[in-house]
Design a protein around this motif. Structure first.
Motif, PDB file in Angstrom:
ATOM      1  N   ARG A  80       0.825  -1.206   0.000  1.00 46.24           N
ATOM      2  CA  ARG A  80       0.000   0.000   0.000  1.00 46.24           C
ATOM      3  C   ARG A  80       0.865   1.264   0.000  1.00 46.24           C
ATOM      4  NH1 ARG A  80      -4.605   1.212   4.640  1.00 46.24           N
ATOM      5  NH2 ARG A  80      -4.977   3.418   4.131  1.00 46.24           N
ATOM      6  N   ARG A 187      -6.474   1.094  -3.500  1.00 43.35           N
ATOM      7  CA  ARG A 187      -6.329   1.552  -2.111  1.00 43.35           C
ATOM      8  C   ARG A 187      -5.220   2.596  -2.011  1.00 43.35           C
ATOM      9  NH1 ARG A 187      -8.643   2.774   2.535  1.00 43.35           N
ATOM     10  NH2 ARG A 187      -7.637   4.667   1.799  1.00 43.35           N
ATOM     11  N   ASP A 191      -5.466   6.609  -0.880  1.00 40.28           N
ATOM     12  CA  ASP A 191      -4.569   7.263   0.082  1.00 40.28           C
ATOM     13  C   ASP A 191      -4.084   8.597  -0.460  1.00 40.28           C
ATOM     14  OD1 ASP A 191      -4.835   5.121   1.806  1.00 40.28           O
ATOM     15  OD2 ASP A 191      -2.910   4.223   1.289  1.00 40.28           O
TER      16      ASP A 191
END
Length: 204
Positions: A80, A187, A191
């Protein structure tokens, strides 16, 4: 030295295979504030390639081509962050991807310790040092200790994936893991777009 340090990009013609482990070193944990300094990669052969990223650099054609190559699986641990850091700097979204931290969280539910060092120790009987984790990655020249540390973050991901896949298959969680991996680049986009701590699936 078995590990190679490159400036600004991967060299032309470098083939790291169909599965490439990738990790990033930055000046901090905020992609918009803290610049990307080093990207390290390994094809799983015990060697690492480190790419030093210049302060104002916004392109790395060979690296970006690898990130976006649909025929190359990119391995991360806490992908991530790394995916977001490279997307923010270069505009290249890594896919397809596999994250050993996500796999660990899905299948090693008997513990809350999912760091890379713990995984290597438990699943591979390998001890890696995290001593250089907080060093100055923006320095013009990397020390040998920094090079060895950066390399250690990618040298074991292939074997970790193999071990975690055995567990995911055993516990019938491979399909949900794959769905998580497929969503991971999105994802990272969330962010960067301003939703790092918001559960967009929550009712409230």
């Amino acid at each position: 030295m078995r590990h190679k340090v490159h400036q600004n990009d991967l060299p032309d013609g470098l083939d790291l295979g169909a599965i490439v482990a990738i990790d990033c070193e930055t000046m901090g944990l905020h992609p918009h504030r803290d610049r990307l300094c080093v990207v390290q990669l390994s094809g799983g052969d015990g060697r690492a390639h480190l790419v030093q990223i210049a302060k104002d650099q916004t392109t790395a054609p060979n690296l970006c081509a690898l990130l976006e190559n649909p025929d190359v699986l990119k391995l991360f641990h806490f992908g991530r962050f790394d995916i977001a850091a490279m997307l923010n700097r270069f505009g290249a979204k890594a896919a397809p991807v596999y994250c050993t931290k996500i796999a660990s969280r899905l299948v090693r539910t008997y513990t809350d310790r999912h760091g890379l060092a713990k995984l290597c120790q438990e699943l591979l009987s390998v001890d890696i040092s995290k001593q250089q984790q907080s060093s100055d990655w923006g320095a013009e020249k990397l020390t040998n200790a920094q090079i060895d540390y950066a390399a250690s973050d990618v040298l074991h991901l292939h074997k970790l994936r193999d071990a975690l896949n055995v567990m995911l298959l055993r516990e019938d969680r491979m399909d949900i893991a794959q769905a998580c991996f497929d969503f991971l680049p999105t994802r990272a986009q969330l962010d960067l777009a301003g939703w790092p701590d918001t559960d967009i699936f929550a009712h409230t």
